[in-house]
Design a protein around this motif. Structure first.
Motif, short mmCIF file in Angstrom:
data_model
loop_
_atom_site.label_atom_id
_atom_site.label_comp_id
_atom_site.label_asym_id
_atom_site.label_seq_id
_atom_site.Cartn_x
_atom_site.Cartn_y
_atom_site.Cartn_z
N TRP A 1 101.45 21.77 66.82
CA TRP A 1 100.53 22.61 67.60
C TRP A 1 101.31 23.53 68.52
O TRP A 1 101.04 24.72 68.60
CB TRP A 1 99.59 21.72 68.40
N ARG A 2 102.29 22.99 69.21
CA ARG A 2 103.10 23.80 70.13
C ARG A 2 103.86 24.89 69.39
O ARG A 2 103.96 26.02 69.86
CB ARG A 2 104.06 22.92 70.93
N GLU A 3 104.41 24.56 68.23
CA GLU A 3 105.13 25.57 67.43
C GLU A 3 104.17 26.65 66.93
O GLU A 3 104.53 27.83 66.92
CB GLU A 3 105.83 24.91 66.24
N LEU A 4 102.98 26.26 66.51
CA LEU A 4 102.00 27.24 66.05
C LEU A 4 101.56 28.15 67.20
O LEU A 4 101.38 29.36 67.01
CB LEU A 4 100.79 26.54 65.43
N GLU A 5 101.42 27.59 68.39
CA GLU A 5 101.08 28.42 69.55
C GLU A 5 102.16 29.44 69.83
O GLU A 5 101.87 30.62 70.09
CB GLU A 5 100.89 27.55 70.80
N LYS A 6 103.41 29.01 69.79
CA LYS A 6 104.53 29.93 70.04
C LYS A 6 104.58 31.04 68.99
O LYS A 6 104.85 32.19 69.30
CB LYS A 6 105.86 29.18 70.04
N LYS A 7 104.33 30.66 67.75
CA LYS A 7 104.49 31.61 66.65
C LYS A 7 103.33 32.61 66.55
O LYS A 7 103.55 33.78 66.27
CB LYS A 7 104.63 30.84 65.35
N TYR A 8 102.09 32.15 66.76
CA TYR A 8 100.94 32.98 66.45
C TYR A 8 100.12 33.43 67.67
O TYR A 8 99.18 34.19 67.51
CB TYR A 8 100.01 32.28 65.46
N ASP A 9 100.45 32.99 68.85
CA ASP A 9 99.70 33.46 70.04
C ASP A 9 100.43 34.56 70.74
O ASP A 9 101.59 34.74 70.72
CB ASP A 9 99.42 32.31 71.01
#
Length: 90
Positions: A82-90
Protein backbone atom coordinates in the motif's frame (compact mmCIF):
# COMPACT_ATOMS: atom_id res chain seq x y z
CA UNK A 1 0.34 0.37 -20.98
CA UNK A 2 0.93 -1.88 -17.97
CA UNK A 3 1.61 1.14 -15.77
CA UNK A 4 -1.58 2.83 -16.93
CA UNK A 5 -3.60 -0.27 -16.05
CA UNK A 6 -2.02 -0.33 -12.58
CA UNK A 7 -2.83 3.35 -12.12
CA UNK A 8 -6.51 2.68 -12.96
CA UNK A 9 -6.59 -0.26 -10.52
CA UNK A 10 -5.05 1.91 -7.82
CA UNK A 11 -7.74 4.56 -8.35
CA UNK A 12 -10.35 1.84 -7.74
CA UNK A 13 -8.58 0.34 -4.72
CA UNK A 14 -7.53 3.47 -2.82
CA UNK A 15 -11.04 4.80 -1.99
CA UNK A 16 -11.82 1.49 -0.27
CA UNK A 17 -9.11 2.25 2.26
CA UNK A 18 -6.07 0.65 3.82
CA UNK A 19 -8.03 -1.62 6.19
CA UNK A 20 -10.02 -3.14 3.35
CA UNK A 21 -6.85 -3.62 1.29
CA UNK A 22 -5.02 -5.22 4.18
CA UNK A 23 -7.91 -7.61 4.82
CA UNK A 24 -8.60 -8.56 1.20
CA UNK A 25 -5.09 -8.61 -0.20
CA UNK A 26 -3.01 -9.22 2.93
CA UNK A 27 -5.07 -11.74 4.85
CA UNK A 28 -7.37 -13.36 2.31
CA UNK A 29 -4.85 -13.63 -0.50
CA UNK A 30 -1.25 -13.55 0.70
CA UNK A 31 -1.88 -14.79 4.24
CA UNK A 32 -4.02 -17.67 3.05
CA UNK A 33 -1.48 -18.72 0.41
CA UNK A 34 1.33 -18.61 2.97
CA UNK A 35 -0.75 -20.60 5.47
CA UNK A 36 -1.54 -23.36 2.98
CA UNK A 37 2.07 -23.53 1.79
CA UNK A 38 3.67 -23.56 5.24
CA UNK A 39 0.93 -25.33 7.15
CA UNK A 40 0.00 -28.10 4.74
CA UNK A 41 2.22 -28.40 1.67
CA UNK A 42 5.51 -28.22 3.56
CA UNK A 43 4.55 -31.07 5.96
CA UNK A 44 3.44 -33.18 2.99
CA UNK A 45 6.88 -32.76 1.44
CA UNK A 46 8.66 -33.40 4.74
CA UNK A 47 6.54 -36.30 6.04
CA UNK A 48 4.62 -37.64 3.07
CA UNK A 49 1.01 -38.59 3.50
CA UNK A 50 1.55 -40.03 6.96
CA UNK A 51 -1.79 -39.94 8.74
CA UNK A 52 -0.07 -40.27 12.10
CA UNK A 53 1.83 -37.02 11.53
CA UNK A 54 -1.35 -35.11 10.68
CA UNK A 55 -2.88 -36.30 13.95
CA UNK A 56 0.19 -35.45 16.02
CA UNK A 57 0.71 -32.54 18.37
CA UNK A 58 3.62 -31.40 16.20
CA UNK A 59 1.29 -30.85 13.25
CA UNK A 60 -1.23 -28.94 15.38
CA UNK A 61 1.57 -26.73 16.75
CA UNK A 62 2.84 -26.16 13.23
CA UNK A 63 -0.63 -25.08 12.12
CA UNK A 64 -0.94 -22.62 14.99
CA UNK A 65 2.48 -21.10 14.35
CA UNK A 66 1.96 -20.96 10.59
CA UNK A 67 -1.47 -19.34 11.03
CA UNK A 68 0.00 -16.58 13.20
CA UNK A 69 3.06 -15.98 11.03
CA UNK A 70 1.02 -16.11 7.81
CA UNK A 71 -1.44 -13.57 9.17
CA UNK A 72 1.33 -11.22 10.25
CA UNK A 73 3.28 -11.77 7.04
CA UNK A 74 0.22 -11.08 4.89
CA UNK A 75 -0.54 -7.90 6.83
CA UNK A 76 3.05 -6.74 6.49
CA UNK A 77 3.09 -7.41 2.75
CA UNK A 78 -0.20 -5.58 2.27
CA UNK A 79 0.89 -2.57 4.32
CA UNK A 80 4.24 -2.24 2.56
CA UNK A 81 2.55 -2.72 -0.83
CA UNK A 82 0.00 0.00 0.00
CA UNK A 83 2.77 2.43 0.93
CA UNK A 84 4.67 1.69 -2.30
CA UNK A 85 1.51 2.16 -4.37
CA UNK A 86 0.86 5.49 -2.65
CA UNK A 87 4.38 6.68 -3.44
CA UNK A 88 4.17 5.53 -7.04
CA UNK A 89 0.65 6.63 -8.05
CA UNK A 90 -0.32 9.54 -5.77
Amino acid sequence: MFDERNRRLWKEIKPQGLKSYMFRWGIMKMGLVLFVAVGFISPLVDHGFSQSYFQSEGFINRLIVSAITSLLGGLYLAYSSWRELEKKYD
